[in-house]
Design a protein around this motif. Structure first.
Motif, mmCIF file in Angstrom:
data_model
loop_
_atom_site.group_PDB
_atom_site.id
_atom_site.type_symbol
_atom_site.label_atom_id
_atom_site.label_comp_id
_atom_site.label_asym_id
_atom_site.label_seq_id
_atom_site.Cartn_x
_atom_site.Cartn_y
_atom_site.Cartn_z
ATOM 1 N N VAL A 64 68.603 18.398 -7.847
ATOM 2 C CA VAL A 64 69.169 19.898 -8.267
ATOM 3 C C VAL A 64 70.389 20.162 -8.123
ATOM 4 C CG1 VAL A 64 67.127 20.604 -7.197
ATOM 5 C CG2 VAL A 64 68.828 20.516 -5.661
ATOM 6 N N GLY A 65 71.298 18.827 -8.089
ATOM 7 C CA GLY A 65 72.771 18.987 -8.337
ATOM 8 C C GLY A 65 73.585 19.943 -7.296
ATOM 9 N N ASP A 66 73.062 19.879 -5.988
ATOM 10 C CA ASP A 66 73.479 20.454 -4.868
ATOM 11 C C ASP A 66 75.158 20.124 -4.748
ATOM 12 O OD1 ASP A 66 71.622 22.095 -4.267
ATOM 13 O OD2 ASP A 66 70.803 21.494 -2.515
ATOM 14 N N HIS A 67 75.237 18.571 -4.874
ATOM 15 C CA HIS A 67 76.503 18.153 -4.267
ATOM 16 C C HIS A 67 77.556 18.826 -5.546
ATOM 17 C CE1 HIS A 67 74.713 14.729 -1.931
ATOM 18 N NE2 HIS A 67 75.831 15.110 -1.295
ATOM 19 N N ASP A 68 77.091 19.053 -6.622
ATOM 20 C CA ASP A 68 78.049 19.732 -7.488
ATOM 21 C C ASP A 68 78.476 21.008 -7.452
ATOM 22 O OD1 ASP A 68 77.942 16.973 -8.688
ATOM 23 O OD2 ASP A 68 76.713 17.281 -10.306
ATOM 24 N N ALA A 69 77.704 21.674 -6.673
ATOM 25 C CA ALA A 69 77.847 23.188 -6.559
ATOM 26 C C ALA A 69 78.166 23.655 -5.289
ATOM 27 C CB ALA A 69 76.698 23.804 -6.746
ATOM 28 N N LEU A 70 78.645 22.724 -4.252
ATOM 29 C CA LEU A 70 79.467 23.149 -3.158
ATOM 30 C C LEU A 70 80.782 23.863 -3.318
ATOM 31 C CD1 LEU A 70 78.373 19.852 -0.994
ATOM 32 C CD2 LEU A 70 77.655 22.430 -0.471
ATOM 33 N N ALA A 71 80.705 25.069 -2.882
ATOM 34 C CA ALA A 71 81.893 26.097 -3.053
ATOM 35 C C ALA A 71 82.774 25.825 -1.805
ATOM 36 C CB ALA A 71 81.226 27.583 -3.366
ATOM 37 N N ILE A 80 66.594 23.159 -12.961
ATOM 38 C CA ILE A 80 67.240 22.482 -13.933
ATOM 39 C C ILE A 80 69.009 22.606 -13.375
ATOM 40 C CG2 ILE A 80 67.861 22.069 -16.047
ATOM 41 C CD1 ILE A 80 65.134 23.169 -16.775
ATOM 42 N N PRO A 81 69.564 21.536 -12.989
ATOM 43 C CA PRO A 81 70.935 21.685 -12.567
ATOM 44 C C PRO A 81 71.734 22.173 -13.889
ATOM 45 C CG PRO A 81 69.775 19.366 -12.132
ATOM 46 C CD PRO A 81 68.919 20.204 -12.969
ATOM 47 N N GLY A 82 72.689 22.972 -13.505
ATOM 48 C CA GLY A 82 73.504 23.842 -14.147
ATOM 49 C C GLY A 82 72.914 24.825 -15.072
ATOM 50 N N GLU A 83 71.739 25.392 -14.650
ATOM 51 C CA GLU A 83 71.141 26.741 -15.216
ATOM 52 C C GLU A 83 71.479 27.853 -14.223
ATOM 53 O OE1 GLU A 83 69.279 27.409 -17.897
ATOM 54 O OE2 GLU A 83 69.986 25.217 -18.593
ATOM 55 N N PRO A 84 71.498 29.193 -14.792
ATOM 56 C CA PRO A 84 72.267 30.097 -13.888
ATOM 57 C C PRO A 84 71.229 30.702 -13.062
ATOM 58 C CG PRO A 84 71.593 30.890 -16.389
ATOM 59 C CD PRO A 84 71.655 29.444 -15.982
ATOM 60 N N VAL A 136 78.310 25.461 1.748
ATOM 61 C CA VAL A 136 77.944 26.674 0.832
ATOM 62 C C VAL A 136 77.747 26.310 -0.487
ATOM 63 C CG1 VAL A 136 78.829 28.893 0.048
ATOM 64 C CG2 VAL A 136 79.580 28.286 2.092
ATOM 65 N N VAL A 137 76.354 26.362 -1.170
ATOM 66 C CA VAL A 137 76.067 26.445 -2.497
ATOM 67 C C VAL A 137 76.028 27.634 -3.343
ATOM 68 C CG1 VAL A 137 74.294 25.310 -4.164
ATOM 69 C CG2 VAL A 137 74.559 24.305 -1.597
ATOM 70 N N HIS A 138 77.011 27.687 -4.325
ATOM 71 C CA HIS A 138 77.020 28.998 -4.899
ATOM 72 C C HIS A 138 76.838 28.744 -6.450
ATOM 73 C CE1 HIS A 138 79.445 33.191 -5.716
ATOM 74 N NE2 HIS A 138 78.186 32.949 -5.993
ATOM 75 N N LYS A 139 75.620 28.792 -6.714
ATOM 76 C CA LYS A 139 75.041 28.325 -8.103
ATOM 77 C C LYS A 139 74.672 29.590 -8.828
ATOM 78 C CE LYS A 139 71.866 24.996 -7.652
ATOM 79 N NZ LYS A 139 71.204 23.946 -7.672
ATOM 80 N N TYR A 140 74.269 30.815 -8.115
ATOM 81 C CA TYR A 140 73.352 31.565 -9.101
ATOM 82 C C TYR A 140 74.229 33.014 -8.689
ATOM 83 C CZ TYR A 140 69.430 28.468 -9.184
ATOM 84 O OH TYR A 140 68.932 27.395 -9.531
ATOM 85 N N HIS A 141 74.381 34.031 -9.614
ATOM 86 C CA HIS A 141 75.133 35.153 -9.446
ATOM 87 C C HIS A 141 74.387 36.058 -8.068
ATOM 88 C CE1 HIS A 141 77.604 38.487 -10.623
ATOM 89 N NE2 HIS A 141 76.701 39.071 -10.170
ATOM 90 N N GLY A 142 75.416 36.304 -7.300
ATOM 91 C CA GLY A 142 75.081 37.486 -6.325
ATOM 92 C C GLY A 142 74.514 36.784 -5.037
ATOM 93 N N ASP A 145 73.372 14.437 2.534
ATOM 94 C CA ASP A 145 73.927 14.072 3.584
ATOM 95 C C ASP A 145 74.597 15.233 4.381
ATOM 96 O OD1 ASP A 145 75.577 13.045 5.602
ATOM 97 O OD2 ASP A 145 76.847 11.971 4.216
ATOM 98 N N TYR A 146 73.764 15.957 5.368
ATOM 99 C CA TYR A 146 73.982 16.840 6.154
ATOM 100 C C TYR A 146 75.317 16.990 6.790
ATOM 101 C CZ TYR A 146 69.976 19.196 4.550
ATOM 102 O OH TYR A 146 68.767 19.377 3.542
ATOM 103 N N ALA A 147 75.548 15.595 7.542
ATOM 104 C CA ALA A 147 76.486 15.590 8.367
ATOM 105 C C ALA A 147 77.681 15.853 7.819
ATOM 106 C CB ALA A 147 76.607 14.069 8.590
ATOM 107 N N ASP A 148 77.786 15.549 6.202
ATOM 108 C CA ASP A 148 79.165 15.867 5.580
ATOM 109 C C ASP A 148 79.116 17.286 4.990
ATOM 110 O OD1 ASP A 148 80.277 13.300 5.367
ATOM 111 O OD2 ASP A 148 79.751 12.983 3.259
ATOM 112 N N HIS A 149 78.188 18.052 5.369
ATOM 113 C CA HIS A 149 78.268 19.477 4.511
ATOM 114 C C HIS A 149 77.938 20.556 5.475
ATOM 115 C CE1 HIS A 149 78.934 17.543 0.755
ATOM 116 N NE2 HIS A 149 78.126 16.801 0.999
#
Ligand code: PLP
Ligand code: SF4
Length: 347
Positions: free
Chosen positions: A98-105, A331-335, A109-115, A138-142
């Motif tokens: 789901v691309g969580d690694h790429d969306a870590l703000a 789908i990774p990258g979708e709003p 904190v995963v900020h992928k979707y508006h609001g 890898d929860y230890a890292d995040h």
């Protein structure tokens, strides 16, 4: 330093391990015990053990009690039974689908979707679902809890468009009520945050979790609280989960359910219909019916898209509109989650 606590001046009730934590500690944690308790064939054991080494076995007693002994195809058992097929590689099935690694703000904190943002609270769960999309995360890292939520809360405070904070994990209700209540209070101190949503499977798989302390903080505070449960089969909502859900309902918070469509577990119209009916009896509204995220080692759980849409059409035809969950795929990258239409030219 000798603290008040270590000198024993706290009232005993503040120190006693809550019953749910004791129940969690007693969860089945190895394939041998599981096979013995359920009368499973010893032939399956080597495969169970190899899968267990990749992602440990964990099934609470109260969930085990809802499994039919001697039935290797029991739909509750199949969700948590380590299986040799988890070692198979399948094209398209990867470690972070789901691309969580790429969306870590910010940390956790995963900020992928508006609001809304997802806060990864803990890697711990009361049950280890074999199809889990975070089995390799890898929860230890995040872990945002590591720095007492500081950077995560700073991020949320700095983004006024965030109205809703979603506690996810792992299972956020694996954390103590002391920590959760404190986190909720601090989030309530951020003026633009209106809602606290908690994604949890604990009330279903470990109903002991729904105790007075949980109900106390859930039922109060400035934020609107929403619990999104995770049950995939109607029998998961039977005793003792039903009583736990009734108690949650008593707090007046919003209860929703998301399910994952799983081959051999709930890929029948009757099962999915009964899941929504059983949920509604307990005050739980359907939310999502997820198509499986393509996580490595979970291909044997996948339901083909055409079959998923067929099931969805059956739900539309046979349930009132408000009991039809949204069929979705991430789908990774979708709003937002990508909704699947009940009918499609591709069928
Ligand atoms: C699923 C998800 C949400 C919540 O989406 P809703 O459609 O509001 O349920 C938020 N953030 C992430 C990263 C998600 O995966
Ligand atoms: S409860 Fe949720 S996060 Fe935990 S193992 Fe199951 S699917 Fe994964």
């Amino acid at each position: 330093m000798i603290t008040r606590e270590s000198r024993g001046t706290q009232p005993p009730t503040a120190r006693a391990t809550p019953a749910w934590q004791q129940a969690l500690a007693r969860a089945i944690a190895d394939p041998e015990t599981l096979a013995t308790r359920l009368g499973l064939s010893p032939e399956a054991l080597p495969g169970m053990q190899s899968a267990h080494r990749m992602f440990r076995t964990r099934i609470p007693e109260s969930y085990l009690a809802r499994i039919q002994p001697g039935d290797p195809q029991d739909p509750l058992l199949l969700q948590a039974l380590p299986d040799a097929r988890e070692a198979l590689e399948s094209p398209g099935f990867v470690s972070d689908p789901v691309g969580d690694h790429d969306a870590l703000a910010a940390p956790g904190v995963v900020h992928k979707y508006h609001g809304r943002v997802l806060l990864l609270t803990t890697g711990a769960c009361a049950i280890h679902c074999r199809y889990c999309f975070r089995r390799e995360f890898d929860y230890a890292d995040h872990n945002p809890a590591r720095d007492d939520w500081g950077p995560a809360l700073d991020y949320i405070a700095a983004h006024p468009d965030i109205r809703e904070v979603i506690l996810s994990g792992g299972d956020p209700l694996s954390l103590s009520d002391t920590r959760l209540a404190r986190l909720a209070e601090r989030l309530a101190g951020i003026p633009h945050v209106e809602r606290l949503r908690i994604h949890t499977r604990l009330p279903v798989v470990l109903p002991e979790r729904v105790d007075d302390r949980l109900l106390a903080w859930l039922g109060q505070g400035r934020l609107q609280h929403i619990l999104v449960l995770h049950a995939n089969h109607p029998r998961e909502l039977s005793t003792p989960a039903d009583a736990a859900l009734e108690r949650l309902r008593g707090t007046g918070i919003t209860l929703l359910n998301q399910a994952v469509l799983l081959a051999g577990i709930n890929d029948a119209a009757e099962t999915l219909i009964e899941l929504q009916e059983a949920g509604f009896r307990l005050g739980v509204m359907p939310y999502y019916l997820h198509q499986l995220d393509r996580t490595r080692g979970t291909a044997h759980f996948e339901v083909p898209d055409a079959r998923a849409r067929e099931l969805y059409r059956a739900l539309h035809a046979r349930l009132p509109g408000y009991l039809v969950p949204r069929l979705a795929r991430e789908i990774p990258g979708e709003p937002g989650k990508t909704l699947q239409a009940p009918s499609s030219a591709h069928d």
